[in-house]
Design a protein around this motif. Structure first.
Motif, PDB file in Angstrom:
ATOM      1  N   ASP A 160      13.135  13.797  51.141  1.00 52.95           N
ATOM      2  CA  ASP A 160      14.189  14.246  49.964  1.00 52.95           C
ATOM      3  C   ASP A 160      15.707  13.691  50.409  1.00 52.95           C
ATOM      4  O   ASP A 160      16.305  13.002  49.502  1.00 52.95           O
ATOM      5  N   SER A 161      16.056  13.775  51.617  1.00 57.66           N
ATOM      6  CA  SER A 161      17.239  13.096  52.094  1.00 57.66           C
ATOM      7  C   SER A 161      17.316  11.650  52.024  1.00 57.66           C
ATOM      8  O   SER A 161      18.274  11.032  51.446  1.00 57.66           O
ATOM      9  N   LYS A 162      16.301  11.069  52.235  1.00 55.23           N
ATOM     10  CA  LYS A 162      16.349   9.529  52.168  1.00 55.23           C
ATOM     11  C   LYS A 162      16.290   9.041  50.752  1.00 55.23           C
ATOM     12  O   LYS A 162      17.104   8.382  50.213  1.00 55.23           O
ATOM     13  N   LYS A 163      15.755   9.686  49.678  1.00 54.93           N
ATOM     14  CA  LYS A 163      15.827   9.725  48.269  1.00 54.93           C
ATOM     15  C   LYS A 163      17.302   9.638  47.796  1.00 54.93           C
ATOM     16  O   LYS A 163      17.560   8.967  46.957  1.00 54.93           O
ATOM     17  N   SER A 164      17.895  10.569  48.102  1.00 47.64           N
ATOM     18  CA  SER A 164      19.115  11.062  47.639  1.00 47.64           C
ATOM     19  C   SER A 164      20.212  10.333  48.694  1.00 47.64           C
ATOM     20  O   SER A 164      21.453  10.478  48.067  1.00 47.64           O
ATOM     21  N   THR A 165      19.991   9.386  49.473  1.00 50.86           N
ATOM     22  CA  THR A 165      20.942   8.855  50.522  1.00 50.86           C
ATOM     23  C   THR A 165      21.884   9.942  51.209  1.00 50.86           C
ATOM     24  O   THR A 165      22.859   9.624  51.724  1.00 50.86           O
ATOM     25  N   LYS A 166      21.363  11.126  51.440  1.00 53.77           N
ATOM     26  CA  LYS A 166      22.175  12.146  52.070  1.00 53.77           C
ATOM     27  C   LYS A 166      21.952  11.928  53.622  1.00 53.77           C
ATOM     28  O   LYS A 166      20.901  11.561  53.781  1.00 53.77           O
ATOM     29  N   LYS A 167      22.822  12.630  54.293  1.00 54.36           N
ATOM     30  CA  LYS A 167      22.941  12.735  55.772  1.00 54.36           C
ATOM     31  C   LYS A 167      21.673  14.011  55.937  1.00 54.36           C
ATOM     32  O   LYS A 167      21.643  14.710  55.022  1.00 54.36           O
ATOM     33  N   LEU A 168      21.320  13.918  57.044  1.00 53.35           N
ATOM     34  CA  LEU A 168      20.221  15.000  57.673  1.00 53.35           C
ATOM     35  C   LEU A 168      21.003  16.115  58.434  1.00 53.35           C
ATOM     36  O   LEU A 168      21.392  15.751  59.398  1.00 53.35           O
ATOM     37  N   PHE A 169      21.259  17.317  57.771  1.00 51.69           N
ATOM     38  CA  PHE A 169      21.890  18.373  58.496  1.00 51.69           C
ATOM     39  C   PHE A 169      21.066  19.558  59.280  1.00 51.69           C
ATOM     40  O   PHE A 169      20.357  19.868  58.764  1.00 51.69           O
ATOM     41  N   LEU A 170      20.956  19.291  60.572  1.00 50.49           N
ATOM     42  CA  LEU A 170      20.085  20.382  61.446  1.00 50.49           C
ATOM     43  C   LEU A 170      20.847  21.261  62.100  1.00 50.49           C
ATOM     44  O   LEU A 170      22.072  20.955  62.439  1.00 50.49           O
ATOM     45  N   PHE A 171      20.292  22.497  61.905  1.00 49.04           N
ATOM     46  CA  PHE A 171      20.820  23.438  62.730  1.00 49.04           C
ATOM     47  C   PHE A 171      19.875  23.656  63.873  1.00 49.04           C
ATOM     48  O   PHE A 171      18.586  24.056  63.704  1.00 49.04           O
ATOM     49  N   VAL A 172      20.256  23.660  65.193  1.00 48.90           N
ATOM     50  CA  VAL A 172      19.503  23.782  66.278  1.00 48.90           C
ATOM     51  C   VAL A 172      19.874  24.772  67.391  1.00 48.90           C
ATOM     52  O   VAL A 172      21.069  25.071  67.509  1.00 48.90           O
ATOM     53  N   LYS A 173      18.788  25.376  67.894  1.00 51.66           N
ATOM     54  CA  LYS A 173      19.009  26.298  68.936  1.00 51.66           C
ATOM     55  C   LYS A 173      18.872  25.652  70.400  1.00 51.66           C
ATOM     56  O   LYS A 173      17.804  24.972  70.577  1.00 51.66           O
ATOM     57  N   ARG A 174      19.613  25.924  71.206  1.00 50.58           N
ATOM     58  CA  ARG A 174      19.215  25.398  72.766  1.00 50.58           C
ATOM     59  C   ARG A 174      20.045  26.709  73.540  1.00 50.58           C
ATOM     60  O   ARG A 174      21.029  27.106  73.593  1.00 50.58           O
ATOM     61  N   ALA A 175      19.002  27.182  74.416  1.00 46.12           N
ATOM     62  CA  ALA A 175      19.710  28.138  75.490  1.00 46.12           C
ATOM     63  C   ALA A 175      20.278  29.227  74.888  1.00 46.12           C
ATOM     64  O   ALA A 175      21.372  29.600  75.510  1.00 46.12           O
ATOM     65  N   GLY A 176      20.046  29.847  73.964  1.00 43.26           N
ATOM     66  CA  GLY A 176      20.715  30.801  73.473  1.00 43.26           C
ATOM     67  C   GLY A 176      21.953  30.730  72.213  1.00 43.26           C
ATOM     68  O   GLY A 176      22.472  31.641  71.842  1.00 43.26           O
ATOM     69  N   ALA A 177      22.220  29.324  72.254  1.00 40.03           N
ATOM     70  CA  ALA A 177      23.256  29.008  71.464  1.00 40.03           C
ATOM     71  C   ALA A 177      22.808  28.037  70.310  1.00 40.03           C
ATOM     72  O   ALA A 177      21.992  27.445  70.377  1.00 40.03           O
ATOM     73  N   ASN A 178      23.498  28.105  69.183  1.00 39.43           N
ATOM     74  CA  ASN A 178      23.074  27.386  67.949  1.00 39.43           C
ATOM     75  C   ASN A 178      24.176  26.366  67.867  1.00 39.43           C
ATOM     76  O   ASN A 178      25.227  26.700  68.106  1.00 39.43           O
ATOM     77  N   TYR A 179      23.805  25.250  67.262  1.00 32.85           N
ATOM     78  CA  TYR A 179      24.782  24.439  66.979  1.00 32.85           C
ATOM     79  C   TYR A 179      24.214  23.138  65.935  1.00 32.85           C
ATOM     80  O   TYR A 179      23.075  23.275  65.560  1.00 32.85           O
ATOM     81  N   ALA A 180      24.962  22.659  65.169  1.00 28.27           N
ATOM     82  CA  ALA A 180      24.817  21.863  63.932  1.00 28.27           C
ATOM     83  C   ALA A 180      24.836  20.476  64.427  1.00 28.27           C
ATOM     84  O   ALA A 180      25.527  20.039  65.221  1.00 28.27           O
ATOM     85  N   LEU A 181      24.234  19.489  63.815  1.00 28.60           N
ATOM     86  CA  LEU A 181      24.048  18.238  63.992  1.00 28.60           C
ATOM     87  C   LEU A 181      23.863  17.410  62.790  1.00 28.60           C
ATOM     88  O   LEU A 181      23.035  17.928  61.782  1.00 28.60           O
ATOM     89  N   VAL A 182      24.426  16.166  62.575  1.00 25.95           N
ATOM     90  CA  VAL A 182      24.261  15.417  61.498  1.00 25.95           C
ATOM     91  C   VAL A 182      23.476  14.052  61.661  1.00 25.95           C
ATOM     92  O   VAL A 182      24.047  13.377  62.406  1.00 25.95           O
ATOM     93  N   LEU A 183      22.533  13.658  61.115  1.00 33.01           N
ATOM     94  CA  LEU A 183      21.833  12.401  61.222  1.00 33.01           C
ATOM     95  C   LEU A 183      21.867  11.717  59.895  1.00 33.01           C
ATOM     96  O   LEU A 183      21.754  12.274  58.806  1.00 33.01           O
ATOM     97  N   SER A 184      21.797  10.312  60.278  1.00 33.83           N
ATOM     98  CA  SER A 184      21.478   9.457  59.124  1.00 33.83           C
ATOM     99  C   SER A 184      20.221   9.542  59.129  1.00 33.83           C
ATOM    100  O   SER A 184      19.399   9.600  59.501  1.00 33.83           O
TER     101      SER A 184
END
Length: 74
Positions: free
Chosen positions: A48-72
Motif C-alpha cells: 500500500d505504501s509503494k502504491k501511494s509513494t508514502k514512506k514506511l513508518f515502523l514502530f519498533v520495540k527493543r529491550a523494553g524501549a520503543n522507537y520510531a523508524l521511517v524507511l523508503s
C-alpha cells in the motif's frame, strides 16, 4: 512479556534498515500506524505504501524501549 508483533530474525547488512539501526531481536509493533501481527500484515502495508509513494513508518520495540523508524518503499 507478551508482545504482539513481528520478531526481526535477520537484517541485510547493506540495507536501509541496517543503516537506520534495525537489529536482530527488534519487534515490529506497527507499520504506518496499523498493528502488525503477521508477515502478510506487513507485506500488505508495504505494498500500500509503494502504491501511494508514502514512506514506511515502523514502530519498533527493543529491550523494553520503543522507537520510531521511517524507511523508503522504493
Amino acid at each position: 512479556a507478551n508482545v504482539e508483533g513481528l520478531l526481526i530474525v535477520d537484517v541485510a547488512g547493506k540495507s536501509e534498515a541496517a543503516d537506520k539501526g534495525v537489529m536482530i531481536g527488534d519487534i515490529i509493533l506497527s507499520a504506518n500506524q496499523a498493528p502488525v501481527r503477521s508477515i502478510s500484515d506487513l507485506q500488505r502495508i508495504v505494498e500500500d505504501s509503494k502504491k501511494s509513494t508514502k514512506k514506511l513508518f515502523l514502530f519498533v520495540k527493543r529491550a523494553g524501549a520503543n522507537y520510531a523508524l521511517v524507511l523508503s518503499t522504493n
